[in-house]
Write a protein that holds these residues in place. Structure first.
Motif, PDB file in Angstrom:
ATOM      1  N   UNK A 233       0.820  -1.217   0.000  1.00  0.00           N
ATOM      2  CA  UNK A 233       0.000   0.000   0.000  1.00  0.00           C
ATOM      3  C   UNK A 233       0.850   1.261   0.000  1.00  0.00           C
ATOM      4  N   UNK A 234       0.462   2.202  -0.838  1.00  0.00           N
ATOM      5  CA  UNK A 234       1.131   3.511  -0.910  1.00  0.00           C
ATOM      6  C   UNK A 234       0.062   4.577  -1.112  1.00  0.00           C
ATOM      7  N   UNK A 235       0.356   5.840  -0.772  1.00  0.00           N
ATOM      8  CA  UNK A 235      -0.634   6.910  -0.958  1.00  0.00           C
ATOM      9  C   UNK A 235      -0.925   7.156  -2.438  1.00  0.00           C
ATOM     10  N   UNK A 236      -2.135   7.615  -2.712  1.00  0.00           N
ATOM     11  CA  UNK A 236      -2.550   7.989  -4.066  1.00  0.00           C
ATOM     12  C   UNK A 236      -2.611   9.509  -4.139  1.00  0.00           C
ATOM     13  N   UNK A 237      -1.900  10.085  -5.079  1.00  0.00           N
ATOM     14  CA  UNK A 237      -1.972  11.536  -5.287  1.00  0.00           C
ATOM     15  C   UNK A 237      -2.809  11.823  -6.523  1.00  0.00           C
ATOM     16  N   UNK A 238      -3.480  12.965  -6.521  1.00  0.00           N
ATOM     17  CA  UNK A 238      -4.375  13.334  -7.620  1.00  0.00           C
ATOM     18  C   UNK A 238      -3.952  14.652  -8.219  1.00  0.00           C
ATOM     19  N   UNK A 239      -4.213  14.799  -9.507  1.00  0.00           N
ATOM     20  CA  UNK A 239      -3.891  16.025 -10.228  1.00  0.00           C
ATOM     21  C   UNK A 239      -5.036  16.332 -11.169  1.00  0.00           C
ATOM     22  N   UNK A 240      -5.783  17.375 -10.852  1.00  0.00           N
ATOM     23  CA  UNK A 240      -6.948  17.743 -11.671  1.00  0.00           C
ATOM     24  C   UNK A 240      -6.632  18.863 -12.647  1.00  0.00           C
ATOM     25  N   UNK A 241      -5.354  19.179 -12.848  1.00  0.00           N
ATOM     26  CA  UNK A 241      -5.011  20.374 -13.628  1.00  0.00           C
ATOM     27  C   UNK A 241      -4.273  20.064 -14.916  1.00  0.00           C
ATOM     28  N   UNK A 242      -4.195  18.773 -15.298  1.00  0.00           N
ATOM     29  CA  UNK A 242      -3.541  18.469 -16.562  1.00  0.00           C
ATOM     30  C   UNK A 242      -4.435  18.898 -17.718  1.00  0.00           C
ATOM     31  N   UNK A 250      -4.541  10.174 -11.441  1.00  0.00           N
ATOM     32  CA  UNK A 250      -4.025   9.651 -10.183  1.00  0.00           C
ATOM     33  C   UNK A 250      -2.619   9.101 -10.399  1.00  0.00           C
ATOM     34  N   UNK A 251      -1.796   9.204  -9.364  1.00  0.00           N
ATOM     35  CA  UNK A 251      -0.422   8.714  -9.434  1.00  0.00           C
ATOM     36  C   UNK A 251      -0.057   8.033  -8.124  1.00  0.00           C
ATOM     37  N   UNK A 252       0.684   6.932  -8.230  1.00  0.00           N
ATOM     38  CA  UNK A 252       1.253   6.271  -7.059  1.00  0.00           C
ATOM     39  C   UNK A 252       2.741   6.048  -7.316  1.00  0.00           C
ATOM     40  N   UNK A 273       8.314  -8.584  -1.490  1.00  0.00           N
ATOM     41  CA  UNK A 273       7.287  -9.054  -2.415  1.00  0.00           C
ATOM     42  C   UNK A 273       7.934  -9.494  -3.728  1.00  0.00           C
ATOM     43  N   UNK A 274       7.167 -10.264  -4.481  1.00  0.00           N
ATOM     44  CA  UNK A 274       7.635 -10.711  -5.796  1.00  0.00           C
ATOM     45  C   UNK A 274       7.313  -9.712  -6.893  1.00  0.00           C
ATOM     46  N   UNK A 275       6.310  -8.870  -6.638  1.00  0.00           N
ATOM     47  CA  UNK A 275       5.901  -7.892  -7.644  1.00  0.00           C
ATOM     48  C   UNK A 275       5.104  -6.794  -6.961  1.00  0.00           C
ATOM     49  N   UNK A 276       4.859  -5.713  -7.699  1.00  0.00           N
ATOM     50  CA  UNK A 276       3.998  -4.614  -7.255  1.00  0.00           C
ATOM     51  C   UNK A 276       2.624  -4.815  -7.874  1.00  0.00           C
ATOM     52  N   UNK A 277       1.601  -4.755  -7.051  1.00  0.00           N
ATOM     53  CA  UNK A 277       0.245  -5.106  -7.474  1.00  0.00           C
ATOM     54  C   UNK A 277      -0.637  -3.864  -7.463  1.00  0.00           C
ATOM     55  N   UNK A 278      -1.438  -3.731  -8.528  1.00  0.00           N
ATOM     56  CA  UNK A 278      -2.442  -2.674  -8.542  1.00  0.00           C
ATOM     57  C   UNK A 278      -3.665  -3.127  -9.313  1.00  0.00           C
ATOM     58  N   UNK A 279      -4.808  -2.595  -8.954  1.00  0.00           N
ATOM     59  CA  UNK A 279      -6.036  -2.771  -9.717  1.00  0.00           C
ATOM     60  C   UNK A 279      -6.738  -1.431  -9.812  1.00  0.00           C
ATOM     61  N   UNK A 280      -7.591  -1.307 -10.815  1.00  0.00           N
ATOM     62  CA  UNK A 280      -8.310  -0.049 -11.026  1.00  0.00           C
ATOM     63  C   UNK A 280      -9.701  -0.349 -11.546  1.00  0.00           C
ATOM     64  N   UNK A 281     -10.635   0.544 -11.239  1.00  0.00           N
ATOM     65  CA  UNK A 281     -12.005   0.457 -11.738  1.00  0.00           C
ATOM     66  C   UNK A 281     -12.252   1.614 -12.698  1.00  0.00           C
TER      67      UNK A 281
END
Length: 449
Positions: A233-242, A250-252, A273-281
Motif C-alpha cells: 500500500x502507498x498513498x494515491x496523489x491526484x492532479x486535476x489540472x492536466x 491519479x499517481x502512485x 514481495x515478488x511484484x507490485x500489485x495494482x487494480x483499477x475500476x
C-alpha cells in the motif's frame, strides 16, 4: 423409470441436499443469462443454488423470487411453480424463468413520473442504468439514504448494485449514506449507474542484473479509471489540472530495492514481495466532443481508453476461441510475449474463473504504446527494456457472424498474430544481463459501445 434421487451433505454441513440424478440438467434463465444447475428436490435448495449462480439475487428475499416454467398443455404460457408443487414437477420441467416481484416500500415507491410530476413532500429521483434501455422513477422521502434508493432500483431491474458505479451530475461517486436532503436533490434529478470494468491484477516485476538498493517506480492513471487496490500500500496523489485530459489523474509511487531474482523490498512498509500489485475500476465514460464514430480497428497511435474498452474489441483485432482451447492458447501467447512460467500461471489462473463464464471468448492483447497512454509507467534508474502485456476479452455467441474473421485468426500461429501487434522485443526481454521490467494485466469488457 423415474429419475433417481440422491442426497449429499450441504456446503455448511447443516444437513443434506436432495438432488435428482438426471442426464438432463435444469436450465435457469434470468437477466439475459441461461445456466444449467442440478435438479434440487426441495425448492428452497433450488433457490440457494440459483442465488449462488446469479449473485444479484442474493439481496432478494426468497419470497419475492418467482419460478416459472412452460408445460405442453399450455403452449408458450409461463406458469408459476409454488413451493408446494415444486417437488412433484421438478423431474419433468427442463427450463425455469426467474421473475422478481415488486417489494412494497414505505419511503421509496415506483410511480408514473409523467402523471405525478409533483408529489407533495416527495422528491422524484430518476435512475438511469447504463446496461438497461429504460429509466426508473422513484418517489422518495427527502430523508431516505441514497443507498436505499439505489438498492430499490437495482432490485426492480434485476441487477446487482455492487457491480455499478453510482454517480450524480458531476460524475463523482455518490456516498451511499448521504440522504437526498444532504445532497440537495430536487425532483427530476438523476442518479447514473455505470457498470464498472476492472483492470484486473496488473502486476509489475523488476529483474535487475545486480542488486539495486534504490529504485523508484511511478504509475499514473488517466481519468478513465481510478486505483482500487494497491500492494504494497502507498498513498494515491491526484492532479486535476492536466490540460491533456478532462478530469482527475491519479499517481502512485513505490520506492524499493530490487534483487536479480525479482525479490523487491518496499521501503515504506519493509515488505518483501515478488511484484507490485495494482487494480483499477473504470469511471463513467464522459460524452465525446465532438461526437466520434467507433473506430473499426484502433491504431497504435490511439490511446487506450479503459472506460471505452469496447472500442478495442473488434473482429479485425481479436481472436475468438471456444473456452476449452483458451488455456492452451493463452499459455502459448503469453510465452511469446515474454511472461515467465510463474507469470503465465498467475495470469491464466487469475482470469480463468471469468473466462469460464462464457462458452466462446473474443480476446486481444493491446499494443504497448496504446496501453502506456492510459497508464504511464516510469522507473528510475531507467530499465533497459520494459514489456507491458494487457489483455482485454469478452464472451461472444458461438454463431455470431461478425466474429468470423476473428475465429479464422485463432488458427494462425501466435507469433504471427501478437508479436508485432503488441510490440515485443523478445531478444532484449530475455537478456538477463539487462535491467528488465515486466507487467501483465487484463480487463473483461462487459458491455457494447
Amino acid at each position: 423409470m423415474p429419475a433417481e434421487r440422491t442426497t449429499s451433505n450441504s456446503r455448511k454441513g447443516r444437513g443434506t441436499v436432495a438432488t435428482i440424478s438426471s442426464p438432463i440438467p435444469l436450465v435457469v434463465r434470468y437477466n439475459g443469462r441461461s445456466i444449467a444447475i442440478p435438479r434440487r428436490v426441495n425448492q428452497k435448495d433450488a433457490l440457494k443454488t440459483i442465488k449462488e449462480t446469479f449473485r444479484q439475487l442474493n439481496a432478494v428475499d426468497d419470497g419475492r423470487i418467482r419460478l416459472l416454467s412452460r408445460f405442453p398443455s399450455f403452449g408458450e404460457e409461463k406458469i408459476e411453480i409454488p413451493s408446494g408443487t415444486w417437488e412433484t414437477l421438478v423431474e419433468t420441467i427442463r427450463e425455469v424463468w426467474i421473475e422478481v416481484s415488486e417489494e412494497p416500500q414505505d419511503l421509496v415507491q415506483s410511480f408514473d413520473f409523467q402523471k405525478n410530476k409533483n408529489v407533495s413532500g416527495k422528491v422524484t429521483v430518476i435512475i438511469k442504468i447504463s446496461t438497461l434501455d429504460r429509466r426508473i422513477y422513484l418517489s422518495c422521502d427527502p430523508s431516505v439514504k441514497v443507498g436505499r434508493i439505489i438498492r430499490a432500483a437495482a432490485r426492480t431491474s434485476g441487477v446487482c448494485s455492487e457491480d455499478y458505479r453510482w454517480t450524480h451530475d458531476d460524475y463523482q461517486r455518490l456516498n451511499l449514506d448521504d440522504t437526498l436532503k444532504d445532497l440537495e436533490f430536487e425532483s427530476g434529478d438523476t442518479i447514473l449507474g455505470h457498470l464498472e470494468q476492472k483492470g484486473g491484477k496488473p502486476v509489475i516485476y523488476l529483474f535487475p542484473p545486480k542488486l539495486l538498493e534504490n529504485v523508484n517506480i511511478k504509475l499514473s492513471l488517466v481519468p478513465s479509471w481510478s486505483f482500487s487496490v494497491l500492494y504494497p500500500p502507498v498513498p494515491i496523489s491526484s492532479d486535476a489540472h492536466r490540460e491533456d485530459h478532462n478530469g482527475e489523474t491519479q499517481t502512485v509511487a513505490w520506492d524499493v530495492s530490487a534483487a536479480p531474482d525479482g525479490t523487491l523490498r518496499d521501503k515504506s512498509s519493509n515488505l518483501s514481495v515478488s511484484y507490485l500489485f495494482w487494480e483499477a475500476l473504470t469511471n463513467p465514460p464522459r460524452p465525446l466532443s465532438p461526437p466520434s464514430s467507433r473506430p473499426s480497428s484502433p491504431t497504435l497511435e490511439l490511446e487506450f481508453d479503459p472506460a471505452r474498452a469496447c472500442d478495442w474489441m473488434t473482429p479485425a483485432s481479436s481472436v475468438v476461441l471456444p473456452i476449452k482451447d483458451i488455456p492452451h492458447y493463452l499459455d502459448a501467447a503469453l510465452k511469446l510475449l515474454m511472461l515467465h512460467t510463474e507469470a503465465r500461471t498467475s495470469f491464466i489462473t487469475y482470469w480463468l474463473p471469468s473466462l469460464l463464464k462464457h462458452s466462446h471468448v473474443a480476446l486481444r492483447f493491446l499494443p504497448q504504446t496504446a496501453y502506456e497512454g492510459s497508464a504511464p509507467l516510469s522507473v528510475n534508474p531507467e530499465p533497459d527494456i520494459v514489456t507491458r502485456v494487457f489483455m482485454i476479452f469478452r464472451g461472444v455467441s458461438e454463431d455470431e457472424e461478425r466474429w468470423n474473421e476473428a475465429r479464422l485468426r485463432a488458427n494462425q500461429d501466435v507469433t504471427e498474430v501478437w508479436k508485432d501487434a503488441v510490440g515485443i522485443d523478445a531478444e532484449r526481454a530475455s537478456d538477463v544481463s539487462l535491467f528488465r521490467v515486466l507487467e501483465w494485466g487484463g480487463m473483461e469488457v462487459l458491455y457494447e459501445c
